[in-house]
Scaffold this active site. Structure first.
Site, short mmCIF file in Angstrom:
data_model
loop_
_atom_site.label_atom_id
_atom_site.label_comp_id
_atom_site.label_asym_id
_atom_site.label_seq_id
_atom_site.Cartn_x
_atom_site.Cartn_y
_atom_site.Cartn_z
N CYS B 35 0.82 -1.22 0.00
CA CYS B 35 0.00 0.00 0.00
C CYS B 35 0.84 1.26 0.00
O CYS B 35 0.35 2.34 -0.27
CB CYS B 35 -0.89 0.05 1.23
SG CYS B 35 -2.16 -1.19 1.21
N ASP B 37 2.15 2.57 2.72
CA ASP B 37 2.37 3.03 4.08
C ASP B 37 1.86 2.03 5.11
O ASP B 37 0.93 1.26 4.86
CB ASP B 37 1.85 4.44 4.36
CG ASP B 37 0.44 4.67 3.85
OD1 ASP B 37 -0.28 3.68 3.64
OD2 ASP B 37 0.07 5.84 3.68
N CYS B 61 5.35 8.17 3.72
CA CYS B 61 5.82 9.48 3.33
C CYS B 61 5.90 10.40 4.54
O CYS B 61 5.61 10.00 5.66
CB CYS B 61 4.89 10.06 2.28
SG CYS B 61 3.21 10.19 2.89
N CYS B 105 -3.29 9.50 5.68
CA CYS B 105 -2.22 9.29 6.67
C CYS B 105 -2.75 9.47 8.08
O CYS B 105 -2.37 8.73 8.99
CB CYS B 105 -1.07 10.27 6.43
SG CYS B 105 -0.23 9.99 4.87
#
Ligand SMILES: Cc1ncc(COP(=O)(O)O)c(C=O)c1O
Ligand code: FES
Lengths: 394, 278
Positions: B35, B37, B61, B105
């Site tokens: 994926c 992350d 990231c 995120c």
């Protein structure tokens, strides 16, 4: 703003520094000689001579005739022009042969043709091997009676992998199929002599060879059927309407002259720097690997994956040291999936997300390579320490 | 380049609480390498049931790392009950905001926290039991429904920004639109949506929809003595009201979906969903 003097610039496949000589050549046409080359007065008309001279310089670099050079606004426009021209020249042919690793300028255009034109098209998008190279036999099999055009890049912008354009163009010509190559990354780095090639269209872009942004060229072989993309005035002998971008055309001419002079250096000094960087990184950083063929590759490009870390995070740490490069990770592409080029090569996700592309130019120095070699290992180690997938090697 | 706040940059460059707690009371693991992350969160409680320490390991990231770091900072000192109330919006707010494409995120942070708390309590996470809708990113319907409700999502694009679902091959997009419709139908406060400030893109949408209604759709309806009004546009939802003979027409729902929606999708935007405002 970051001071340009401080940038350790290794992102030359994205764009290049305008050579000082190019800037100097352009200035008079921005400042003083602003006339329109189509005008009847001398003040404008004299500018036409500068365009003619630039056209000759571009032609010389490519081994083409000046009349075969059409100035456009960018590489993307050149690509679109070639493909649409072929489709309009052969309305009964709706098949295109291309690859899975083209730049979006070709890839997205080909994928959108049905909606753009209202006609159904058939696409053969050739797969590449794990080292990014093409299978010539598959290519030959893809060529068909209703193929309007082949569009295959000369060198890949992400990996630098070079395709055998001479052979592929010959195979297309034997079947009477038009051949276009996006040579945006190749021009100035590999020798090109169109007189000896069966290439019908070739695209280049000024800003990849130390010229200005917003200027491109489409080479159109003499005798190739051609339908203009921008229809308007009689500029470019009716092949591309629009008042000429005089200063940029002059700048591109100068950049092509310089490229011819610097080609040897690109393939010796720059290549040596690239090799030093590449071997140094691969040796110093465990679980790192090269993406792309080791030798069939541009002399300036190195695409390396650092497993278990993510590209955007790497780039932002590099940015702290003013080191400029690119990544094929999802987060940097603005989409949620990593680069289509690395995926086509079958690079595993673990590695694709952590890929960094270093692309050098003649302006890079050995000191810069040493600096990057010093900074990269701790950056990767620091991020790996933070990564839940990183297991310290026993 | 992404526009990151100073706070995001600080937490990215100098993350707090990196690592893994030995013998933790709760462990939460979400995401995967594929994926792009992933986050592993561990915490330890003191004898009063307060989170005494929390650590993270993140692959991802800058905003993923910053979200994880700020999350650990937020929850240390909270009771489990307090921690369970932390939302992804709280995480994003503490960072001074995240670019909208990076909201997933903060969602990942919230999910890891939930999963760690569930792990401590010996519970199974309800989210994981849902049915996988997006295979590319392993997102379940329950996760999508929750994101729609909690963050008031109104388009498939927003669902992708928050959950990643739909951001890969795109195969699941029709299903996402269905879930979006179904979820929005069940008890969403329409008035609240209407008060939401309109963004420029919505304005453009309204203009285009009005044009399409006037030029292409009304003439057809008027022939049969009917008419249509645009009531509201919110994300991909287009609220209209049928007038004249349309109101009593038994086929009005078919008209809405088969005719109006189809036309608007064709002329304005593929993802539009037309509903009757009552
Ligand atoms: C291979 C290739 N083709 C086309 C382009 C597009 O060129 P331009 O930016 O001039 O439109 C690029 C530049 O990114 C490229 O690398
Ligand atoms: S299944 Fe959802 S994007 Fe592929």
């Amino acid at each position: 703003m970051m001071n340009p003097e401080e940038a350790v610039y290794m992102d030359n496949n994205a764009t290049t520094r305008v050579a000082p000589e190019v800037l100097e050549a352009m200035m008079p046409y921005l400042r003083d000689y602003y006339g329109n080359p189509s005008s009847m007065h001398r003040f404008g008309g004299q500018v036409g001579a500068a365009i003619a001279e630039a056209r000759e310089k571009v032609a010389n670099l490519l081994g083409a005739d000046p009349e075969e050079i059409v100035f456009t606004s960018c590489g993307t426009e050149s690509d679109s022009t070639a493909i649409f021209s072929a489709l309009q020249s052969f309305p009964d042919k709706r098949h295109i042969v291309t690859t899975r690793v083209e730049h979006p300028a070709v890839k997205n255009l080909c994928e959108s043709l049905d909606t753009l034109t209202g006609h159904k098209h058939r696409l053969s998008r050739l797969m590449v091997d794990s080292d990014g190279t093409l299978d010539l036999q598959k290519y030959e099999e893809a060529l068909a009676d209703d193929t309007a055009i082949v569009s295959i890049m000369w060198a890949n912008n992400e990996t630098g992998v070079i395709f055998p354009i001479a052979e592929m163009a010959r195979m297309a010509r034997e079947r009477g199929i038009l051949f276009h190559t996006d040579a945006v990354q190749a021009v100035g780095k590999v020798p090109i002599n169109l007189k000896e090639l069966d290439v019908d269209f070739l695209s280049l872009s000024g800003h990849k060879l130390h010229g200005p942004k917003g200027i491109g060229v489409l080479y159109v072989r003499r005798g190739t059927p051609f339908v203009p993309f921008l229809v308007g005035g009689h500029q470019e002998r009716g092949r591309r309407g629009g008042t000429e971008n005089v200063a940029s055309i002059v700048g591109l001419g100068c950049a092509c002259d310089l490229a011819a002079t610097h080609m040897a250096e690109e393939n010796s000094r720059v290549k040596a720097l690239r090799d030093k960087l590449e071997q140094g990184l691969l040796a110093a950083i465990p679980h790192s690997m090269l993406n792309g063929h080791k030798t069939d590759r541009l002399p300036n490009t190195s695409n390396i994956s650092f497993e278990y870390v993510e590209g955007e995070a790497i780039l932002l740490h590099m940015d702290q040291y003013n080191i400029c490069a690119s990544s094929g990770s999802a987060c940097t592409s603005g989409s949620l999936e990593p680069s289509h080029v690395l995926r086509a090569m079958g690079v595993p996700f673990t590695a694709a997300h952590g890929s960094i592309r270093y692309s050098l130019s003649i302006y890079n120095t050995e000191a810069e390579i040493d600096f990057v070699l010093e900074k990269m290992p701790p950056i990767i180690a620091g991020l790996r320490q933070m990564s839940p997938f990183w297991k310290v090697d026993a | 380049m992404w526009e990151y706040t100073n706070k995001v940059q600080q937490h990215f460059l100098h993350p707090k609480n990196v690592g893994e707690i030995e013998k933790p009371d709760g462990i939460g693991e979400v995401g995967s390498l594929a994926c792009g992350d992933a986050l592993k969160l561990t915490f330890k409680l003191d004898d009063k049931g307060v989170i005494a320490d929390a650590k993270f390991k993140t692959f991802g990231c800058a905003s993923a790392i910053a979200s994880s770091s700020v999350l650990t900072e937020m929850i240390i000192g909270m009771t489990l009950e307090e921690a369970a109330k932390v939302t992804n919006e709280d995480i994003a707010d503490r960072l001074g905001g995240l670019p909208k494409e990076k909201m997933h995120c903060s969602v990942m942070g919230r999910e890891a926290l939930e999963s760690a708390i569930a792990n401590y309590r010996g519970l199974k996470l309800p989210m994981a039991e849902g049915e996988i809708v997006c295979e590319c990113f392993g997102v379940t319907d329950l996760e999508i429904i929750r994101a729609i409700k909690e963050s008031n999502l109104r388009s498939v694009e927003e669902i992708t920004n928050f959950t990643k679902a739909g951001g890969g091959c795109g195969k699941c997009i029709d299903r996402l639109r269905e879930i979006l419709m179904a979820t929005v139908h069940q008890g969403v406060d329409i008035k609240k949506i209407a008060e939401k400030p309109k963004r420029m893109t919505t304005l453009q949408k309204i203009k285009k929809i009005e044009e399409a209604l006037e030029r292409e759709i009304r003439p057809g309806l008027r022939k049969d003595g009917g008419d249509i009004e645009l009531v509201d546009v919110d994300g991909d939802f287009v609220m209209v009201s049928l007038r004249g003979s349309c109101t009593s027409c038994a086929k009005s729902q078919t008209t809405l979906k088969e005719y109006v929606e189809k036309k608007l999708r064709e002329l304005v935007l593929d993802s539009l969903i037309v509903e009757e405002s009552k």
